[in-house]
Scaffold this active site. Structure first.
Site, PDB file in Angstrom:
ATOM      1  N   ASN A  42       0.830  -1.211   0.000  1.00 52.71           N
ATOM      2  CA  ASN A  42       0.000   0.000   0.000  1.00 52.71           C
ATOM      3  C   ASN A  42       0.864   1.260   0.000  1.00 52.71           C
ATOM      4  O   ASN A  42       0.523   2.257  -0.635  1.00 52.71           O
ATOM      5  CB  ASN A  42      -0.946   0.006   1.204  1.00 52.71           C
ATOM      6  CG  ASN A  42      -2.243  -0.722   0.924  1.00 52.71           C
ATOM      7  OD1 ASN A  42      -2.941  -0.403  -0.035  1.00 52.71           O
ATOM      8  ND2 ASN A  42      -2.574  -1.711   1.735  1.00 52.71           N
ATOM      9  N   ARG A  85       5.506  -0.504  27.451  1.00 47.12           N
ATOM     10  CA  ARG A  85       4.673  -0.016  26.341  1.00 47.12           C
ATOM     11  C   ARG A  85       4.475   1.485  26.466  1.00 47.12           C
ATOM     12  O   ARG A  85       4.396   2.190  25.462  1.00 47.12           O
ATOM     13  CB  ARG A  85       3.340  -0.772  26.360  1.00 47.12           C
ATOM     14  CG  ARG A  85       2.398  -0.450  25.208  1.00 47.12           C
ATOM     15  CD  ARG A  85       3.061  -0.496  23.852  1.00 47.12           C
ATOM     16  NE  ARG A  85       3.385  -1.812  23.378  1.00 47.12           N
ATOM     17  CZ  ARG A  85       2.915  -2.386  22.293  1.00 47.12           C
ATOM     18  NH1 ARG A  85       2.075  -1.751  21.526  1.00 47.12           N
ATOM     19  NH2 ARG A  85       3.311  -3.579  21.940  1.00 47.12           N
ATOM     20  N   ASN A  95      -6.755   4.780   8.131  1.00 47.22           N
ATOM     21  CA  ASN A  95      -6.335   3.384   8.054  1.00 47.22           C
ATOM     22  C   ASN A  95      -7.043   2.709   6.884  1.00 47.22           C
ATOM     23  O   ASN A  95      -8.168   3.073   6.535  1.00 47.22           O
ATOM     24  CB  ASN A  95      -6.701   2.673   9.366  1.00 47.22           C
ATOM     25  CG  ASN A  95      -6.316   1.198   9.361  1.00 47.22           C
ATOM     26  OD1 ASN A  95      -5.180   0.845   9.059  1.00 47.22           O
ATOM     27  ND2 ASN A  95      -7.262   0.334   9.682  1.00 47.22           N
ATOM     28  N   HIS A 110      -8.530  -0.954   5.731  1.00 48.55           N
ATOM     29  CA  HIS A 110      -8.903  -2.271   6.266  1.00 48.55           C
ATOM     30  C   HIS A 110      -9.446  -3.124   5.121  1.00 48.55           C
ATOM     31  O   HIS A 110     -10.263  -2.645   4.324  1.00 48.55           O
ATOM     32  CB  HIS A 110      -9.957  -2.123   7.365  1.00 48.55           C
ATOM     33  CG  HIS A 110     -10.334  -3.430   7.983  1.00 48.55           C
ATOM     34  ND1 HIS A 110      -9.524  -4.081   8.881  1.00 48.55           N
ATOM     35  CD2 HIS A 110     -11.426  -4.226   7.806  1.00 48.55           C
ATOM     36  CE1 HIS A 110     -10.103  -5.232   9.229  1.00 48.55           C
ATOM     37  NE2 HIS A 110     -11.248  -5.334   8.598  1.00 48.55           N
ATOM     38  N   ASP A 144     -11.305  -0.251  14.188  1.00 43.31           N
ATOM     39  CA  ASP A 144     -12.049  -0.141  12.919  1.00 43.31           C
ATOM     40  C   ASP A 144     -13.423   0.508  13.103  1.00 43.31           C
ATOM     41  O   ASP A 144     -14.369   0.189  12.388  1.00 43.31           O
ATOM     42  CB  ASP A 144     -12.220  -1.527  12.252  1.00 43.31           C
ATOM     43  CG  ASP A 144     -10.896  -2.224  12.007  1.00 43.31           C
ATOM     44  OD1 ASP A 144      -9.919  -1.531  11.694  1.00 43.31           O
ATOM     45  OD2 ASP A 144     -10.835  -3.459  12.136  1.00 43.31           O
ATOM     46  N   GLU A 163      -5.391  -5.341  -5.246  1.00 42.74           N
ATOM     47  CA  GLU A 163      -5.277  -4.783  -6.601  1.00 42.74           C
ATOM     48  C   GLU A 163      -6.501  -3.966  -7.005  1.00 42.74           C
ATOM     49  O   GLU A 163      -6.379  -2.925  -7.647  1.00 42.74           O
ATOM     50  CB  GLU A 163      -5.061  -5.919  -7.604  1.00 42.74           C
ATOM     51  CG  GLU A 163      -3.686  -6.558  -7.500  1.00 42.74           C
ATOM     52  CD  GLU A 163      -3.523  -7.760  -8.415  1.00 42.74           C
ATOM     53  OE1 GLU A 163      -4.543  -8.227  -8.984  1.00 42.74           O
ATOM     54  OE2 GLU A 163      -2.381  -8.242  -8.559  1.00 42.74           O
ATOM     55  N   GLU A 205      -7.712  -1.764  -2.393  1.00 43.29           N
ATOM     56  CA  GLU A 205      -6.797  -1.069  -1.477  1.00 43.29           C
ATOM     57  C   GLU A 205      -5.867  -0.089  -2.188  1.00 43.29           C
ATOM     58  O   GLU A 205      -5.735   1.069  -1.772  1.00 43.29           O
ATOM     59  CB  GLU A 205      -5.958  -2.077  -0.692  1.00 43.29           C
ATOM     60  CG  GLU A 205      -6.760  -2.915   0.282  1.00 43.29           C
ATOM     61  CD  GLU A 205      -5.874  -3.877   1.072  1.00 43.29           C
ATOM     62  OE1 GLU A 205      -4.803  -3.451   1.549  1.00 43.29           O
ATOM     63  OE2 GLU A 205      -6.258  -5.061   1.206  1.00 43.29           O
TER      64      GLU A 205
END
Length: 208
Positions: free
Chosen positions: A14, A66, A108, A110, A151, A178, A181
């Site tokens: 991407n 973290r 983003n 997905h 999401d 293809e 995305e």
């Protein structure tokens, strides 16, 4: 000029679609200032290098906690002074502090038509395995803004892709890349770069 950082964990197909679209002029008013990865071995960093784009690694493995990693990641983004953060196959949870600071400035991609096959645990091939197991006839991809859910942010663009007889998860994954995305993500960046996207009452509005 929209300054963009692309965050990637793996191969970066991407990312390549974005780089190619900027070079071809299908993404306008945009500069990719950095590619940020959590993975020192990500091929995406090689793609960045080949395109003359700065590659940066901020890995959780390099920090004791973290919290320290999250702080370092936010600091790195602040140093880059970007207008938009693009998650293009980034497999680390984005720190809440970063989502707050860059509200409506993180997108983003997905590999499903949200709200199908999304949320915790649905990433990569798992999405396509689940779609084939359910027997759906249409899959696709979604570009959405990132909020603190998984999401769940406002949907920006979606494109449907047909499931074909004999598809394996790998074959379906490639077709979704293809046909959806690699088209949607550049289109989304171009719309944002040209001021055509706004968020009203938690939904996106796209101007002609």
């Amino acid at each position: 000029m929209l300054k963009v950082a692309v965050m990637v964990s793996g191969g970066g197909t991407n990312l390549q679609a974005i780089i190619d679209a900027v070079e071809a002029g299908t993404i306008t008013n945009t500069e990719i200032v950095a590619v940020v990865s959590n993975n020192k071995g990500a091929y995406a960093l090689e793609r960045a290098k080949n395109a003359g784009i700065k590659g940066i690694v901020v890995s959780p493995k390099d920090y004791e906690t973290r919290e320290q990693f999250n702080e370092a990641l936010v600091q790195q983004m602040d140093l880059l002074q970007v207008d938009l953060i693009v998650l293009a196959g980034y497999l680390v949870v984005i720190p809440p502090a970063m989502i707050d600071k860059y509200e409506n400035r993180i997108i983003n991609i997905h590999p499903s038509l949200i709200p199908s096959f999304c949320g915790t645990g649905f990433y990569g091939l798992k999405v396509h395995e689940a779609a084939l197991e359910r027997g759906v006839k249409v899959v696709g991809a979604t570009v959405h803004f990132v909020d603190k859910g998984t999401d769940t942010g406002p949907i920006l663009l979606q494109k449907a892709v047909a499931v074909e007889l004999g598809d394996t998860p790998e074959v379906l994954q490639r077709r979704v890349m293809e046909q959806a995305e690699w088209l949607l993500l550049p289109q989304a960046i171009d719309l944002i770069a040209n001021g055509k996207v706004s968020i009203v009452n938690g939904k996106t509005v796209i101007e002609d």
